[in-house]
Design an enzyme around this catalytic site. Structure first.
Site, PDB file in Angstrom:
ATOM      1  CD  GLU A 105      -4.582  31.191 -44.507  1.00 54.30           C
ATOM      2  OE1 GLU A 105      -3.979  32.253 -44.310  1.00 54.30           O
ATOM      3  OE2 GLU A 105      -5.680  30.902 -43.999  1.00 54.30           O
ATOM      4  CG  ASP A 149     -13.111  28.931 -41.891  1.00 51.07           C
ATOM      5  OD1 ASP A 149     -12.906  28.379 -40.795  1.00 51.07           O
ATOM      6  OD2 ASP A 149     -12.217  29.087 -42.730  1.00 51.07           O
ATOM      7  CB  SER A 150     -11.029  31.495 -38.692  1.00 47.22           C
ATOM      8  OG  SER A 150     -10.397  30.440 -39.387  1.00 47.22           O
ATOM      9  CB  CYS A 152      -7.373  22.022 -39.627  1.00 46.12           C
ATOM     10  SG  CYS A 152      -6.906  23.674 -40.179  1.00 46.12           S
TER      11      CYS A 152
HETATM   12  N1  DGL Z   1     -10.378  27.452 -39.732  1.00 45.59           N
HETATM   13  C1  DGL Z   1      -9.402  26.986 -38.783  1.00 45.59           C
HETATM   14  C2  DGL Z   1      -9.807  25.581 -38.300  1.00 45.59           C
HETATM   15  O1  DGL Z   1     -10.467  24.837 -38.991  1.00 45.59           O
HETATM   16  C3  DGL Z   1      -8.003  26.962 -39.375  1.00 45.59           C
HETATM   17  C4  DGL Z   1      -7.428  28.349 -39.616  1.00 45.59           C
HETATM   18  C5  DGL Z   1      -7.299  29.177 -38.350  1.00 45.59           C
HETATM   19  O2  DGL Z   1      -6.457  28.869 -37.494  1.00 45.59           O
HETATM   20  O3  DGL Z   1      -8.086  30.130 -38.224  1.00 45.59           O
HETATM   21  O4  DGL Z   1      -9.453  25.211 -37.208  1.00 45.59           O
END
Ligand code: DGL
Length: 223
Positions: A150, A7-8, A186
């Site tokens: 967050e 994940d990001s 998301c």
């Molecule tokens: N993980 C990103 C998503 O599910 C959300 C957070 C981000 O913008 O990095 O799209």
């Protein structure tokens, strides 16, 4: 087998949590790119590069399967990564989420909330339409909710106001989309699922792409 989750940032822990409940017998390696997150406002090229690097790292660490838990990375980079690694399974969250939403709707009116980049990619729109061409899909970019979540704001009047603004065009009422199903596209949004549900009322089903992807993965590895 070791399963890699990317994940990001930390939002993908919602998927890891679902997977640990369903498939506790596997080893998991979680990579959250907190140093470079958020991805939701980044360009296609950058999301491709960051996701490519992350997936390569997980394979180098011995993962036999990788789940791209990040909706933005799934929407923008999954197909390219599958072409790059044709012999190893790489799963995303868009298709399972789209399928779950298409199954949930009764009126054929689905709303999707996701980051700007995910909405711009049109990936959820296309995937839902492939599942069910007659369905109407209305997408809302909601990256502004990510920093609130967050910072730990999971239940507050400020969060409710921000959600209300995002959902206003989707709710029932004159001139709105009157959705009966909302897809949380998301990683962070399952954490505030109750606030979405509160805003929309009981008549709207809230579908979580992370839970749908975890269920899909359970099917894949059980084969
Ligand atoms: N993980 C990103 C998503 O599910 C959300 C957070 C981000 O913008 O990095 O799209």
């Amino acid at each position: 087998m070791k399963i890699g989750i990317f994940d990001s940032g930390f939002g993908g822990l919602t998927i890891l949590d679902s997977l640990l409940r369903r498939l506790p017998q596997y080893d998991y390696l979680y990579l959250g790119d907190s140093a470079r997150s958020p991805y939701g406002g980044r360009s296609l090229e950058i999301v491709h590069r960051f996701t490519r690097e992350a997936v390569q790292w997980l394979f180098d660490e011995g993962c036999g399967l990788v789940v791209i838990a990040c909706n933005t990375a799934s929407a923008l980079a999954l197909q390219a990564l599958r072409r790059r690694h044709p012999t190893v399974p790489i799963l995303g969250v868009v298709r399972p989420g789209a399928t779950a939403a298409a199954l949930a709707t009764r009126t054929g009116r689905i709303g999707v909330v996701a980051t700007e980049a995910t909405v711009q990619s049109g990936a959820y729109f296309a995937a839902i339409k492939e599942e069910s061409p007659a369905v109407v899909v209305a997408e809302r970019a909601a990256s502004a909710l990510v920093p609130l979540i967050e910072s730990g704001e999971l239940d507050s009047p400020r969060l409710d106001a921000a959600i209300g603004e995002v959902l206003a065009p989707l709710r029932s009422g004159p001139g709105s989309w009157s959705i009966d199903t909302l897809l949380l596209g998301c990683t962070h949004f399952p954490l505030i699922r109750a606030a979405f549900a509160r805003c929309l009322g009981e008549s709207v089903a809230v579908v979580d792409a992370a839970a749908a992807a975890a269920a899909g993965l359970a099917d894949v590895v059980a084969v």
